[in-house]
Scaffold this motif. Sequence first.
Motif, PDB file in Angstrom:
ATOM      1  N   LEU A  10     -40.471  25.129  69.767  1.00 53.64           N
ATOM      2  CA  LEU A  10     -40.020  23.771  70.085  1.00 53.64           C
ATOM      3  C   LEU A  10     -40.783  22.739  69.260  1.00 53.64           C
ATOM      4  N   GLN A  11     -42.103  22.944  69.179  1.00 50.95           N
ATOM      5  CA  GLN A  11     -42.921  21.989  68.434  1.00 50.95           C
ATOM      6  C   GLN A  11     -42.497  21.938  66.963  1.00 50.95           C
ATOM      7  N   THR A  12     -42.313  23.088  66.385  1.00 56.40           N
ATOM      8  CA  THR A  12     -41.928  23.147  64.971  1.00 56.40           C
ATOM      9  C   THR A  12     -40.550  22.525  64.768  1.00 56.40           C
ATOM     10  N   TRP A  13     -39.662  22.822  65.688  1.00 53.65           N
ATOM     11  CA  TRP A  13     -38.293  22.291  65.584  1.00 53.65           C
ATOM     12  C   TRP A  13     -38.294  20.765  65.688  1.00 53.65           C
ATOM     13  N   PHE A  14     -39.047  20.234  66.636  1.00 60.49           N
ATOM     14  CA  PHE A  14     -39.105  18.777  66.783  1.00 60.49           C
ATOM     15  C   PHE A  14     -39.766  18.124  65.565  1.00 60.49           C
ATOM     16  N   ASP A  15     -40.717  18.813  64.958  1.00 57.72           N
ATOM     17  CA  ASP A  15     -41.399  18.226  63.792  1.00 57.72           C
ATOM     18  C   ASP A  15     -40.478  18.109  62.586  1.00 57.72           C
ATOM     19  N   LEU A  16     -39.369  18.840  62.585  1.00 56.04           N
ATOM     20  CA  LEU A  16     -38.497  18.849  61.411  1.00 56.04           C
ATOM     21  C   LEU A  16     -37.666  17.575  61.252  1.00 56.04           C
ATOM     22  N   GLY A  17     -37.448  16.829  62.303  1.00 57.50           N
ATOM     23  CA  GLY A  17     -36.562  15.658  62.217  1.00 57.50           C
ATOM     24  C   GLY A  17     -37.191  14.497  61.464  1.00 57.50           C
ATOM     25  N   PRO A  18     -36.434  13.423  61.246  1.00 59.63           N
ATOM     26  CA  PRO A  18     -36.953  12.248  60.522  1.00 59.63           C
ATOM     27  C   PRO A  18     -38.034  11.535  61.323  1.00 59.63           C
ATOM     28  N   SER A  19     -38.959  10.933  60.610  1.00 58.19           N
ATOM     29  CA  SER A  19     -40.033  10.211  61.299  1.00 58.19           C
ATOM     30  C   SER A  19     -40.150   8.764  60.827  1.00 58.19           C
ATOM     31  N   VAL A  20     -39.309   8.371  59.884  1.00 56.71           N
ATOM     32  CA  VAL A  20     -39.344   6.990  59.387  1.00 56.71           C
ATOM     33  C   VAL A  20     -37.991   6.337  59.653  1.00 56.71           C
ATOM     34  N   ALA A  21     -38.012   5.198  60.301  1.00 59.69           N
ATOM     35  CA  ALA A  21     -36.760   4.503  60.624  1.00 59.69           C
ATOM     36  C   ALA A  21     -36.224   3.791  59.389  1.00 59.69           C
ATOM     37  N   PRO A  22     -34.917   3.750  59.218  1.00 61.34           N
ATOM     38  CA  PRO A  22     -34.362   2.913  58.147  1.00 61.34           C
ATOM     39  C   PRO A  22     -34.799   1.460  58.393  1.00 61.34           C
ATOM     40  N   ARG A  24     -33.348  -1.205  58.371  1.00 63.17           N
ATOM     41  CA  ARG A  24     -32.413  -2.052  59.103  1.00 63.17           C
ATOM     42  C   ARG A  24     -32.670  -2.049  60.604  1.00 63.17           C
ATOM     43  N   VAL A  25     -33.361  -1.010  61.119  1.00 64.32           N
ATOM     44  CA  VAL A  25     -33.615  -0.970  62.562  1.00 64.32           C
ATOM     45  C   VAL A  25     -34.497  -2.144  62.967  1.00 64.32           C
TER      46      VAL A  25
ATOM     47  N   ALA B  25     -41.142   0.617  65.215  1.00 64.05           N
ATOM     48  CA  ALA B  25     -39.799   1.029  64.777  1.00 64.05           C
ATOM     49  C   ALA B  25     -39.734   2.516  64.417  1.00 64.05           C
ATOM     50  N   ASP B  26     -40.682   2.979  63.601  1.00 62.41           N
ATOM     51  CA  ASP B  26     -40.625   4.378  63.169  1.00 62.41           C
ATOM     52  C   ASP B  26     -40.733   5.336  64.350  1.00 62.41           C
ATOM     53  N   TYR B  29     -37.690   5.253  66.594  1.00 67.50           N
ATOM     54  CA  TYR B  29     -36.557   5.931  65.962  1.00 67.50           C
ATOM     55  C   TYR B  29     -36.750   7.454  66.002  1.00 67.50           C
ATOM     56  N   ALA B  30     -37.973   7.880  65.680  1.00 65.05           N
ATOM     57  CA  ALA B  30     -38.245   9.323  65.643  1.00 65.05           C
ATOM     58  C   ALA B  30     -38.033   9.952  67.021  1.00 65.05           C
ATOM     59  N   TYR B  33     -34.294   9.847  67.932  1.00 57.99           N
ATOM     60  CA  TYR B  33     -33.542  10.868  67.196  1.00 57.99           C
ATOM     61  C   TYR B  33     -33.684  12.232  67.856  1.00 57.99           C
ATOM     62  N   ARG B  34     -34.904  12.538  68.270  1.00 64.09           N
ATOM     63  CA  ARG B  34     -35.138  13.869  68.844  1.00 64.09           C
ATOM     64  C   ARG B  34     -34.467  14.038  70.204  1.00 64.09           C
ATOM     65  N   LEU B  98     -30.625  19.522  59.556  1.00 63.44           N
ATOM     66  CA  LEU B  98     -31.988  19.641  59.062  1.00 63.44           C
ATOM     67  C   LEU B  98     -31.996  20.274  57.673  1.00 63.44           C
ATOM     68  N   PRO B 105     -38.145  26.635  62.246  1.00 62.96           N
ATOM     69  CA  PRO B 105     -37.615  27.904  62.716  1.00 62.96           C
ATOM     70  C   PRO B 105     -36.527  28.398  61.763  1.00 62.96           C
ATOM     71  N   HIS B 132     -43.475  17.950  73.492  1.00 60.78           N
ATOM     72  CA  HIS B 132     -43.656  18.719  72.258  1.00 60.78           C
ATOM     73  C   HIS B 132     -43.692  17.865  71.003  1.00 60.78           C
ATOM     74  N   TYR B 133     -43.213  16.630  71.073  1.00 66.27           N
ATOM     75  CA  TYR B 133     -43.280  15.774  69.880  1.00 66.27           C
ATOM     76  C   TYR B 133     -44.389  14.736  70.011  1.00 66.27           C
TER      77      TYR B 133
END
Lengths: 254, 180
Positions: A10-22, A24-25, B25-26, B29-30, B33-34, B98, B105, B132-133
């Motif tokens: 789960l931790q690895t999977w969650f780490d894969l997503g984006p972490s910087v907002a565009p 425009r947000v 913001a970051d 958003y992060a 998104y999750r 992704l 994974p 977890h995040y």
Amino acid sequence: MNERELDRLLQTWFDLGPSVAPPRVADAARLEIRATRQRSPALRFWMMATPVRVAFAAVVVVTAAAVGLALLDRPVGGPSPISVSPSPTATATASASASGLPVRGMPGTRRSPAGEYGWTADAGSRTGLHSVVEADGGYRQTQIVFAIQADCFTGEGTPLRSRVVGANGVNQYAEPYDAPDVLFMPEREEGQITGAYELRIEGRTLCVYLTWDASTTEEELAAARQVVESIRGEAHGSDGLRIVFSLPEGWDVG
Amino acid sequence: VDGQVVRRAQGGDSTAFDEIAAALADQFYAVAYRILRSQPHAEDAAQQALVAVWREMPRLRDPERFDAWAYRLLVNAAYGEFRRRRRDATPASLDDQLPETDPYPTIHDRDQLERGFNRLSAPQRTVLVLQHYLNLSHDEMAQVLDIPVGTVRSRLHLARSAMRAALEADARPARKGSLA
């Protein structure tokens, strides 16, 4: 699969997503708060310290009792003993809306003084104002048109996606925006550019179309943008809006 | 976020809010998104939460607890977007996929994780993300969500069970690069 494996997966999977907002947000949020009033701090009875709470409750009870006694003491069916005419205070508060945003009118027809102005209207309404500067034997102008409608970007062939601030229809900005009905004057002149704003106010939409000439100076354009940024609004009636905004000297409705 | 900046924003200082928006913001958003697994919906949720932070700020009694309070507003915004997304039945966009090059994974696991996660309720998704995040403790999660710690634990248990069931549903015919 044991607990540790699941944790790691789960931790690895969650780490894969984006972490910087565009950008425009945050940009859209900054734009929207210019038209969003902060709530007033609530007086929360149960959050008061106990002695304060007791005192507060006592004051409420005593006041209620006094009002009740005064009502009982009034003659039944008789004329009111004192005829009260509207006080200056009552007259003044009549120009404020129920939720607090002051009721302001649009500027006059000739170069109005700097100050706070406003507009109250139902859905489907539009109005406009402009600032005209004489220069080199001619003139240049900056225009602002307000419209209360669901969609601010209905012009044909408009490059809506070119410079949009905001997300998914909320607080967008498009430039250039080319549609004849967003101009204060009936026809677009050579070199005029329009930027279209869509401001969300309590679930309703205010469209603001800012148009400037090719010869408009940076200072004049910055001043006009400040007018847009100064807009505060609230819902009015079943589908309308009330807005107030600050104008520098020299704007008028033509 | 600095307490002084929070106090200034509480007083209506929009430049102070600009600092807060830049800082949040970051992360907003992060996290959104999750929970939502959709970039457009995450953008909307993050933006709505930032505006809610501004609007509700005068009602924040203790600026030192700003972070937990702000995340609560974000979670509420994400719940709203979650409901809207369910109603609109918006499929995940290609942007949401992704990168193919990540070693863990495995693609198979990701599919199973996505599938399992999609079946979870918004509150169950949220506790998994917070744990977890953001690596929050149960107590911190309870504070953010404004629910008892026991409820946090039960939600986590249900969410983890659902995710495990999704991962173990198949016989894993193509399970390469296992984490074990």
